[in-house]
Design a protein around this motif. Sequence first.
Motif, PDB file in Angstrom:
ATOM      1  N   PHE A 136      40.232  35.899  -4.540  1.00  0.00           N
ATOM      2  CA  PHE A 136      39.721  35.337  -5.962  1.00  0.00           C
ATOM      3  C   PHE A 136      38.823  34.385  -6.147  1.00  0.00           C
ATOM      4  N   ALA A 137      38.012  33.578  -7.030  1.00  0.00           N
ATOM      5  CA  ALA A 137      37.274  31.956  -7.232  1.00  0.00           C
ATOM      6  C   ALA A 137      38.615  31.757  -7.900  1.00  0.00           C
ATOM      7  N   GLU A 138      38.324  30.317  -7.183  1.00  0.00           N
ATOM      8  CA  GLU A 138      39.037  29.090  -7.166  1.00  0.00           C
ATOM      9  C   GLU A 138      39.576  28.549  -8.547  1.00  0.00           C
ATOM     10  N   ASN A 139      38.616  28.733  -9.235  1.00  0.00           N
ATOM     11  CA  ASN A 139      39.540  28.583 -10.539  1.00  0.00           C
ATOM     12  C   ASN A 139      39.501  28.987 -11.655  1.00  0.00           C
ATOM     13  N   ALA A 140      39.931  30.962 -11.474  1.00  0.00           N
ATOM     14  CA  ALA A 140      40.383  31.530 -11.885  1.00  0.00           C
ATOM     15  C   ALA A 140      41.291  31.431 -11.923  1.00  0.00           C
ATOM     16  N   ASP A 141      41.056  31.949 -14.040  1.00  0.00           N
ATOM     17  CA  ASP A 141      42.409  31.693 -15.524  1.00  0.00           C
ATOM     18  C   ASP A 141      43.414  32.611 -14.509  1.00  0.00           C
ATOM     19  N   THR A 142      44.622  32.121 -14.864  1.00  0.00           N
ATOM     20  CA  THR A 142      45.935  32.804 -14.357  1.00  0.00           C
ATOM     21  C   THR A 142      46.015  34.075 -15.204  1.00  0.00           C
ATOM     22  N   GLU A 143      45.302  33.735 -16.732  1.00  0.00           N
ATOM     23  CA  GLU A 143      45.795  35.457 -17.216  1.00  0.00           C
ATOM     24  C   GLU A 143      44.714  36.324 -15.781  1.00  0.00           C
ATOM     25  N   ILE A 144      43.692  36.291 -16.091  1.00  0.00           N
ATOM     26  CA  ILE A 144      42.418  36.581 -14.890  1.00  0.00           C
ATOM     27  C   ILE A 144      43.029  37.953 -14.167  1.00  0.00           C
ATOM     28  N   LEU A 145      43.851  36.483 -13.699  1.00  0.00           N
ATOM     29  CA  LEU A 145      44.013  37.026 -12.453  1.00  0.00           C
ATOM     30  C   LEU A 145      45.880  38.065 -12.741  1.00  0.00           C
ATOM     31  N   ARG A 146      46.578  37.928 -13.183  1.00  0.00           N
ATOM     32  CA  ARG A 146      47.547  38.703 -13.659  1.00  0.00           C
ATOM     33  C   ARG A 146      47.107  39.825 -13.916  1.00  0.00           C
ATOM     34  N   SER A 147      45.488  40.054 -15.080  1.00  0.00           N
ATOM     35  CA  SER A 147      45.332  41.205 -15.950  1.00  0.00           C
ATOM     36  C   SER A 147      44.858  42.092 -14.137  1.00  0.00           C
ATOM     37  N   ASN A 148      43.882  41.332 -12.942  1.00  0.00           N
ATOM     38  CA  ASN A 148      43.523  42.480 -12.105  1.00  0.00           C
ATOM     39  C   ASN A 148      44.548  42.256 -11.164  1.00  0.00           C
ATOM     40  N   LEU A 149      45.782  41.508 -10.946  1.00  0.00           N
ATOM     41  CA  LEU A 149      46.685  42.317 -10.235  1.00  0.00           C
ATOM     42  C   LEU A 149      47.294  43.445 -10.819  1.00  0.00           C
ATOM     43  N   GLU A 150      47.063  43.557 -12.672  1.00  0.00           N
ATOM     44  CA  GLU A 150      48.155  45.093 -12.588  1.00  0.00           C
ATOM     45  C   GLU A 150      46.744  46.139 -12.767  1.00  0.00           C
ATOM     46  N   LYS A 151      45.559  45.374 -12.966  1.00  0.00           N
ATOM     47  CA  LYS A 151      44.229  47.217 -12.686  1.00  0.00           C
ATOM     48  C   LYS A 151      44.596  47.467 -11.121  1.00  0.00           C
ATOM     49  N   LEU A 152      44.899  46.093  -9.781  1.00  0.00           N
ATOM     50  CA  LEU A 152      45.049  46.246  -8.269  1.00  0.00           C
ATOM     51  C   LEU A 152      46.405  47.806  -8.324  1.00  0.00           C
ATOM     52  N   GLN A 153      47.232  46.937  -8.819  1.00  0.00           N
ATOM     53  CA  GLN A 153      48.328  48.226  -9.157  1.00  0.00           C
ATOM     54  C   GLN A 153      48.421  49.410  -9.733  1.00  0.00           C
ATOM     55  N   GLY A 154      47.226  49.697 -10.417  1.00  0.00           N
ATOM     56  CA  GLY A 154      46.656  50.675 -11.674  1.00  0.00           C
ATOM     57  C   GLY A 154      45.323  51.373  -9.866  1.00  0.00           C
ATOM     58  N   LEU A 155      45.286  51.205  -9.827  1.00  0.00           N
ATOM     59  CA  LEU A 155      44.325  51.556  -8.663  1.00  0.00           C
ATOM     60  C   LEU A 155      44.677  52.047  -7.666  1.00  0.00           C
ATOM     61  N   VAL A 156      45.793  51.132  -7.055  1.00  0.00           N
ATOM     62  CA  VAL A 156      46.454  52.007  -5.740  1.00  0.00           C
ATOM     63  C   VAL A 156      47.125  53.288  -5.751  1.00  0.00           C
ATOM     64  N   LYS A 157      48.063  53.261  -7.287  1.00  0.00           N
ATOM     65  CA  LYS A 157      48.916  54.368  -7.741  1.00  0.00           C
ATOM     66  C   LYS A 157      47.921  55.493  -7.985  1.00  0.00           C
ATOM     67  N   GLU A 158      46.579  55.199  -9.021  1.00  0.00           N
ATOM     68  CA  GLU A 158      45.307  56.215  -8.379  1.00  0.00           C
ATOM     69  C   GLU A 158      45.420  56.911  -6.935  1.00  0.00           C
ATOM     70  N   ALA A 159      44.722  55.648  -6.250  1.00  0.00           N
ATOM     71  CA  ALA A 159      44.185  56.530  -5.066  1.00  0.00           C
ATOM     72  C   ALA A 159      45.361  57.448  -4.857  1.00  0.00           C
ATOM     73  N   ALA A 160      46.308  56.872  -4.681  1.00  0.00           N
ATOM     74  CA  ALA A 160      48.074  57.600  -3.694  1.00  0.00           C
ATOM     75  C   ALA A 160      48.635  58.025  -4.619  1.00  0.00           C
ATOM     76  N   GLY A 161      47.069  59.122  -5.654  1.00  0.00           N
ATOM     77  CA  GLY A 161      47.697  60.323  -6.401  1.00  0.00           C
ATOM     78  C   GLY A 161      49.186  60.574  -7.374  1.00  0.00           C
ATOM     79  N   GLY A 162      49.231  59.026  -7.997  1.00  0.00           N
ATOM     80  CA  GLY A 162      50.781  59.346  -9.073  1.00  0.00           C
ATOM     81  C   GLY A 162      51.675  58.237  -8.953  1.00  0.00           C
TER      82      GLY A 162
END
Length: 746
Positions: A136-162
Amino acid sequence: MLEKLGSAVAGRRTRWITVIVWIVLAGALTMWLPAVGGQEKNNAPNLETDSPSVLADQLMKDKFPNGAGVPALLVWHRDAGLTEEDYALIQKTSQLLSEQPLPEQGELLPLHQMPAPALSKLASEDGGTLVQPITFAENADTEILRSNLEKLQGLVKEAAGGTSPFDAATTGVDALSARISGPVGIQVDASALFKGADVSLLIATVLIVLILLLLIYRSPILAVVPIVGVGFAYLVTSPILGWLASEGWITVDAQAISIMTVLLFGAGTDYCLFFIAHFRQELEREDNKMTALKIAFRDASGAIAMSGFTVVLSLLALLAAKYGAYQRFAIPFSLSIFIMGIASLTLVPALLSIMGRASFFPFIPRTEGMQQQRAEKRSKPFRPRRQGSKLGTAVGSLVVAKPWTVVIASVIFLGALAGFAPQVKFTYDLLSSFPKAMPSREGFDTISTAFTPGQLAPITVAAQTDGKPVELVASLSDMDLVDSVSEPVQSEEDPNLQSVQVTLNINPYSQEAMDLVPLLRGAAEEALDKVGVSDAESKVWVGGQTATQHDSQLLTDRDNKVIIPLVIGMILVLLIVYLRSIVAALYLIATVLLSFGSALGLGWIVLHYGMGAEAIQGAIPLYAFVFLIALGEDYNIFMISSIWKKKAKMPLKQAIREGVAETGGVITSAGLILAATFAVLATLPIQVLVQFGVITAIGVLMDTFIVRPFLVPAITTLLGNRAFWPARAELVGEEQSKSGKHRQIV
């Protein structure tokens, strides 16, 4: 003058104006200005722009743009070994991230384009773990990174069939687990820990203060008064800090706000107690509550003002620091104490003026005449009030009768504990502050077991070769603790500029790894010297998380050497001006320094041998010192100024005996409350706050129960009238007695 000031804020009419002003002020600021919590910046830089690691990271960003960014490490693991279905899920995740990149997402390893055999070779030797880097971008805000990690977990869960592998345990089960670690995972987890601690810390602090006040005064009304005073101070402080942060004048983070809350309730309650104690004493002497209030304000206001001034100046000294975290503490801490001091001298007297004797219900203080009349109305025998505390009187008599014994015993005890201080080990490893169940720490533990732990945060070494054949890889590979060195990468902008990734075989956040940074720099410079590259020292850059921590340690050491003498010097000057005695100022400072050393030593015993901590955070000693030297000196002054004033009316030894007896109750109560509020930090899951809370609470208790009642009065007894030098003892006593600007504590 002080009596007139008291009438101005707590008179029969003005008291209502004072309360209304505070209500309007708190409401208006809360409505019009942003709350400080919304202005927190938890990824603010701590290092200066010319720090070596900052320059190195900037060089990598400018000259090697494809490698720039901060990685999140998605750690996949299965105890029995990753299966074909696991690899398919990993590839599907990679494809989704490539097709739908997250905000601020940078370079992505295209695992979805690799054939299965090639992908399996990226796994650990036992085939059970694979690390997927996402930059991720070096100066990315912590809140954006937090949101990204939550989206990443949701993405993995969806790919794993729930079914989410983030919910599976990392060991002991036959299931695929996933954790996000690396610099991004650590940063997000750290922010979440501090953010979650704010509310729980505030609730716990209020409860512990309320319970202690109820136990001390046994009055539900009186217990609420300090809470109200501190609450209004917090409501005023928070939006002002939020406004200052929104304008860019200061930077605040969650850690500073958490500790500020504890400081505000601890020190603020102390100030309220000092005024309440005076008011209660005067109510036992004066029939008219307004007269009692004026006298109490005259006697207590100087003490409270001087106490607050001492703490504010000590905390402002943190502005002299170069390490960003120290600087960010200075304004929130000092401003909160400043506003709390004003509340203690305006709002609290106004509230007590309104409630009068009823504020102490059911144990209402009355004059002897009022008690006698009350007994007659009830047809009960009159029993005069017992004067003084038996324990306080016994302590006062002891220090006067056997001063040498008390001094020697106190110094030996405190000195023995201080002897453990040099044994304290320090760490700058952020992971060690995390609970073992935190996702980033679990991911790190998985990487450490399956791979080399240095893969979590490799060290970057860049060198300007001037076109000469520099053996950079060979020079760095031969070093101890180095597991591997990547092949050199040339900058597209300058082919003579090369960079390599150094992976250690130890925890990259450990002290041993930090100590390796200057050795890596030296090895790279030596490699340049061998082939005739001139000015090699200016042509080597070392970056990465380990190098950043190394620079943090250097700045912290520098700040310790600057701020500690600065705080001591400022408080020494204040003591000399206030007490008009160089001798007293010197031994008061010396006793608090001894108390700090013993708190650090005993704190290490508790944390290391009792709680299993291998090291404490490197910033703890300076934080604890600034708090303890300021707050501890207050208790000394409250007690010694009582002796000073009594000296005008009686022999010195009697003044010491009565001064110790009279100051015992309120200072002991204040010390217990202050120590308890700092001890609340030890209930949090963040080790840096646990360590700070334990050491500071121990220091406050040392001052409360050893330094203030025993050591300081015993030294004063031994010195006799020399304790007042260069002023004459009689003149000091007379001035203390006549001037409302000086302290008397009950």
